[in-house]
Design a protein around this motif. Structure first.
Motif, short mmCIF file in Angstrom:
data_model
loop_
_atom_site.label_atom_id
_atom_site.label_comp_id
_atom_site.label_asym_id
_atom_site.label_seq_id
_atom_site.Cartn_x
_atom_site.Cartn_y
_atom_site.Cartn_z
N ASN A 104 0.78 -1.22 0.08
CA ASN A 104 -0.08 0.06 0.21
C ASN A 104 0.74 1.30 -0.05
O ASN A 104 0.71 2.20 0.68
N ALA A 105 1.84 1.24 -0.81
CA ALA A 105 2.84 2.55 -0.71
C ALA A 105 3.33 2.77 -2.36
O ALA A 105 4.33 3.70 -2.52
N THR A 106 2.63 2.54 -3.19
CA THR A 106 3.17 2.54 -4.76
C THR A 106 2.24 3.67 -5.40
O THR A 106 0.87 3.58 -5.12
N SER A 107 2.74 4.67 -5.80
CA SER A 107 2.25 5.92 -6.59
C SER A 107 2.28 5.74 -7.97
O SER A 107 1.75 6.69 -8.63
N SER A 108 3.64 5.32 -8.66
CA SER A 108 3.43 5.13 -9.99
C SER A 108 4.19 3.96 -10.29
O SER A 108 4.74 3.11 -9.69
N ALA A 109 4.06 3.23 -11.63
CA ALA A 109 4.59 2.21 -11.93
C ALA A 109 5.11 2.08 -13.60
O ALA A 109 4.44 2.95 -14.32
N ARG A 110 5.98 1.40 -14.28
CA ARG A 110 6.51 1.32 -15.32
C ARG A 110 6.37 -0.18 -15.54
O ARG A 110 6.80 -0.98 -14.79
N ASN A 111 5.85 -0.43 -17.02
CA ASN A 111 6.20 -1.77 -17.31
C ASN A 111 7.02 -1.81 -18.64
O ASN A 111 6.57 -1.42 -19.69
N ARG A 112 8.11 -2.53 -18.53
CA ARG A 112 9.09 -2.70 -19.46
C ARG A 112 9.30 -4.40 -19.88
O ARG A 112 10.35 -4.87 -20.27
N LEU A 113 8.36 -5.03 -19.35
CA LEU A 113 8.71 -6.57 -19.24
C LEU A 113 8.49 -7.47 -20.52
O LEU A 113 8.94 -8.27 -20.93
N GLY A 114 7.35 -6.73 -21.54
CA GLY A 114 7.31 -7.48 -22.57
C GLY A 114 5.81 -8.43 -22.62
O GLY A 114 5.44 -8.89 -23.50
N CYS A 115 5.14 -7.90 -21.43
CA CYS A 115 3.76 -8.70 -21.39
C CYS A 115 2.77 -7.70 -20.31
O CYS A 115 3.66 -7.21 -19.71
N PRO A 116 1.68 -7.74 -20.39
CA PRO A 116 0.87 -7.15 -19.38
C PRO A 116 1.22 -7.67 -18.08
O PRO A 116 1.37 -8.83 -17.82
N VAL A 117 0.95 -6.55 -17.15
CA VAL A 117 1.11 -6.80 -15.71
C VAL A 117 -0.02 -6.05 -15.03
O VAL A 117 -0.48 -4.90 -15.42
N THR A 118 -0.52 -7.08 -14.26
CA THR A 118 -1.70 -6.35 -13.34
C THR A 118 -1.46 -6.10 -11.95
O THR A 118 -0.61 -6.75 -11.15
N LEU A 119 -1.80 -4.76 -11.28
CA LEU A 119 -1.49 -4.33 -10.12
C LEU A 119 -2.63 -4.56 -9.20
O LEU A 119 -3.89 -4.25 -9.72
N TRP A 120 -2.76 -5.37 -8.17
CA TRP A 120 -3.81 -5.54 -7.39
C TRP A 120 -3.82 -4.71 -5.91
O TRP A 120 -2.91 -4.54 -5.44
N GLN A 121 -4.93 -4.73 -5.58
CA GLN A 121 -5.49 -4.02 -4.44
C GLN A 121 -5.05 -4.62 -3.13
O GLN A 121 -4.52 -4.24 -1.94
N ASN A 122 -5.17 -6.06 -3.14
CA ASN A 122 -5.00 -6.90 -2.12
C ASN A 122 -4.28 -8.21 -2.43
O ASN A 122 -3.91 -8.20 -3.61
N PRO A 123 -3.59 -8.61 -1.21
CA PRO A 123 -2.56 -9.67 -1.57
C PRO A 123 -3.33 -10.97 -2.48
O PRO A 123 -4.54 -11.10 -2.22
N TYR A 124 -2.61 -11.58 -2.91
CA TYR A 124 -2.99 -12.69 -3.75
C TYR A 124 -4.17 -12.30 -4.97
O TYR A 124 -5.08 -13.15 -5.15
N PHE A 125 -3.95 -11.28 -5.45
CA PHE A 125 -4.54 -10.88 -6.72
C PHE A 125 -6.11 -10.58 -6.40
O PHE A 125 -6.94 -11.28 -7.22
#
Length: 133
Positions: free
Chosen positions: A78-99
């Protein structure tokens, strides 16, 4: 040792990251997902960041890195304010543990410098799911 040799060594040390592949100042290297504690990828703010190459089901057991690549000892949950994805596939950020809970997906080669403007919101990321299958 000549001054030019010392200066070159110092510059090389600043350019080539250590163990981590992201870097302070908002950089995110190819093949990584990078999370930042500050808006706009930590620009003009406290430089806390971390990079990932695999899913993380619970960010409560992860800590931010500081600008000098040392551990900050501050939890990422609960401390992320921004993100970048350079992995090569989609990434989902979830509000709670375990997606579970609210979520936002970043496609490859995208970033969001202000997570407060989407479903995940500011300071609510607790897990991340990487979709490279």
């Amino acid at each position: 040792m000549r001054l030019s040799t010392v200066v070159a060594a110092v510059l090389l040390a600043l350019i080539v990251p250590g163990v981590a592949e992201a870097s302070p100042g908002g950089a995110c290297f190819q093949g990584r997902v990078c999370l930042y504690a500050g808006f706009a990828f930590n620009r003009s703010q406290v430089d806390l960041w971390r990079d990932f190459v695999h899913d993380d089901t619970n960010l409560a057991d992860d800590t931010w890195l500081k600008w000098d690549y040392t551990d900050s000892w501050h939890t990422m949950d609960n401390a992320t304010s921004s993100a970048r994805n350079r992995l090569g596939c989609p990434v989902t950020l979830w509000q709670n543990p375990y997606f579970t809970g609210a979520h936002s997906t970043l496609d490859h080669a995208t970033g969001d410098g202000f997570l407060a403007n989407n479903a995940i919101g500011n300071n609510r990321v607790s897990s991340l799911d990487i979709w490279c299958r």
